[in-house]
Design a protein around this motif. Structure first.
Motif, PDB file in Angstrom:
ATOM      1  N   ILE A   7       1.007   1.402   4.757  1.00  0.00           N
ATOM      2  CA  ILE A   7      -0.287   0.566   5.220  1.00  0.00           C
ATOM      3  C   ILE A   7      -0.882   1.572   6.480  1.00  0.00           C
ATOM      4  CG2 ILE A   7      -1.267  -1.302   5.806  1.00  0.00           C
ATOM      5  CD1 ILE A   7       0.369  -2.757   4.083  1.00  0.00           C
ATOM      6  N   ASN A  40      -0.807  -3.044  -0.718  1.00  0.00           N
ATOM      7  CA  ASN A  40      -1.260  -1.760  -1.222  1.00  0.00           C
ATOM      8  C   ASN A  40      -0.588  -1.185  -2.403  1.00  0.00           C
ATOM      9  OD1 ASN A  40       1.284  -1.474  -0.106  1.00  0.00           O
ATOM     10  ND2 ASN A  40       0.715   0.472   0.934  1.00  0.00           N
ATOM     11  N   ASP A  74      -0.034   0.176  -5.929  1.00  0.00           N
ATOM     12  CA  ASP A  74      -0.733   0.834  -6.900  1.00  0.00           C
ATOM     13  C   ASP A  74      -0.440   0.413  -8.632  1.00  0.00           C
ATOM     14  OD1 ASP A  74       1.535   2.104  -7.404  1.00  0.00           O
ATOM     15  OD2 ASP A  74       0.687   4.018  -7.540  1.00  0.00           O
ATOM     16  N   ASP A 104      -3.147   3.531  -0.144  1.00  0.00           N
ATOM     17  CA  ASP A 104      -3.760   2.168  -0.896  1.00  0.00           C
ATOM     18  C   ASP A 104      -3.057   2.361  -2.373  1.00  0.00           C
ATOM     19  OD1 ASP A 104      -5.170   4.017  -2.089  1.00  0.00           O
ATOM     20  OD2 ASP A 104      -7.305   3.098  -1.859  1.00  0.00           O
ATOM     21  N   PRO A 159      -4.914  -2.851   3.321  1.00  0.00           N
ATOM     22  CA  PRO A 159      -6.154  -2.710   2.609  1.00  0.00           C
ATOM     23  C   PRO A 159      -6.695  -3.947   2.172  1.00  0.00           C
ATOM     24  CG  PRO A 159      -4.220  -1.359   1.929  1.00  0.00           C
ATOM     25  CD  PRO A 159      -3.680  -2.561   2.872  1.00  0.00           C
TER      26      PRO A 159
END
Length: 413
Positions: free
Chosen positions: A101, A323, A325, A106, A29
């Motif tokens: 991914i 990615n 969080d 994401d 991302p």
């Protein structure tokens, strides 16, 4: 002990290869911590309340205890919850990142990975790491910007894609009661093994300890570490590797159980040493020897074996997947892990005994004294002694090539 028979090792290696091949083509991302955060205060604000999953090799009890009992409470002071996810192979963590991914997630579940070497290279080539974020960490100021071990990871430029965590020095140790006159070179170790059948072995690559042992033998049979180019090329591999595999094939019948089976990892090798089935063991983390002798696991005569030709040294890092969080939380964990307080705690022999990545000479007198007063080990000499004549790691591309060559040229021969 579950050692590694020839057939099983081949199956395991093939099973691991499939997802890595697929993942190298994925695209991460679009995100960059260097653009998302302009100052550390913003990182701290976002980090509060986040949970960070740290994926790391789970076979080191001291390392597990350090993260659970010391690092996790320290980051909790910043409102960050640290959860350790044990893996048997770092590639397992990278595979999870790649899979998520590829699925377009994401909000990845992997926030930090204890990584170096070929896994770092593979992730970087696939743009799976978040880069350019480590300069934001206040603790980075205590590292040496010119330290080559922190600037390049097995020949792959770090480029702010991972934060330094600790240094390692490949080390052999022996039972001095069984070996009153130990060899002083790696070639001498191999000769000793042939003169004492069944008393020596090494983990099967791609285990990282077995893999580095093979690289050390490559340096030895090539006339020294300086004779092996750090950068990989097919030409260099084709020129140098035949002597390596010939020597290891010659050695195999003299190994423990005649080389019909190999320990799967350092833990299994260490168990053989503890049981007095072999007389020499090896590790990337020699500081762990202190406790293993103190608690009676290893023979009381266990002694570090310095080699005249030196051994390889490297650093390991914390990589932040692109990615994740919990980017801010992961940055806080990396920063705390790099702090003087945590680096000192981790260096305590009865905690984990890992070598610091900080530049000791640049620290304040008070901080430097914390390192100076660390207890000396009766088993393991200081890093400055262990790293004497040390040489750097080969480029990461050498690792899978040599490991695969060992499988076909030694294991299956």
């Amino acid at each position: 002990m579950s050692s590694t028979p020839r057939r099983y090792r081949r199956s395991a290696a093939l099973a691991l290869a499939v997802p890595l091949i697929a993942l190298t083509a994925c695209a991460a991302p679009e995100s960059s911590a260097s653009t998302a955060y302009e100052d550390w205060d913003a990182v701290l604000e976002d980090a509060e309340g986040q949970t960070v999953q740290l994926w790391m090799y789970g076979g080191d009890d001291q390392g597990n205890a350090y993260v659970d009992d010391i690092l996790a409470p320290a980051v909790a002071e910043y409102g960050v919850t640290l959860e350790r996810v044990p893996v048997t192979d770092t590639a397992d963590a990278l595979n999870r990142v790649f899979t998520e991914i590829q699925a377009g997630r994401d909000d990845g579940t992997v926030d930090l990975i204890w990584v170096n070497g070929d896994n770092f290279r593979t992730g970087k080539e696939a743009d799976a790491w978040l880069c350019g974020w480590t300069d934001l960490l206040p603790s980075m100021a205590a590292t040496d910007p010119d330290d080559p071990l922190l600037q390049s990871d097995f020949g792959t430029p770090v480029d702010g894609c991972e934060a330094p965590w600790q240094k390692a020095q490949f080390t052999l140790a022996y039972n001095a009661e069984a070996i009153p006159n130990p060899p002083t070179t790696l070639a001498g170790v191999l000769d000793w093994a042939e003169a004492n059948p069944g008393r020596f072995t090494y983990p099967a690559p791609p285990d990282f300890t077995g893999s580095v042992f093979v690289r050390e033998v490559l340096a030895s049979v090539s006339g020294g570490a300086d004779e092996v180019p750090a950068a990989y090329s097919d030409e260099a591999f084709d020129e140098l590797s035949p002597a390596l595999y010939d020597r290891l094939s010659e050695l195999a019948p003299s190994l423990w159980r005649g080389g019909d089976t190999y320990p799967a990892n350092e833990a299994e090798l260490g168990q053989l040493f503890a049981d007095r089935q072999i007389d020499i063991t090896m590790t990337y983390g020699p500081a762990t020897l202190t406790d293993l002798v103190a608690d009676g696991t290893y023979p009381p005569e266990t002694t570090v074996l310095p080699l005249e030709d030196g051994t390889v040294g490297n650093a390991s890092f914390l990589g932040l997947p692109a990615n994740s969080d919990s980017v801010a939380g992961a940055m806080v964990v990396a920063n705390v892990a790099l702090s003087v307080e945590q680096q000192v705690a981790k260096a305590q022999p009865d905690v984990w005994g890992q070598f610091t990545v900080l530049d000791i000479e640049s620290l304040s007198d008070a901080d430097r004294e914390l390192f100076d007063t660390l207890p000396e080990s009766p088993v393991v000499p200081g890093y400055e002694v262990l790293s004497e004549n040390a040489h750097g790691e080969l480029a990461a591309e050498w690792v899978p090539a040599l490991d695969e060559g060992w499988r076909t040229g030694v294991l299956d021969r």
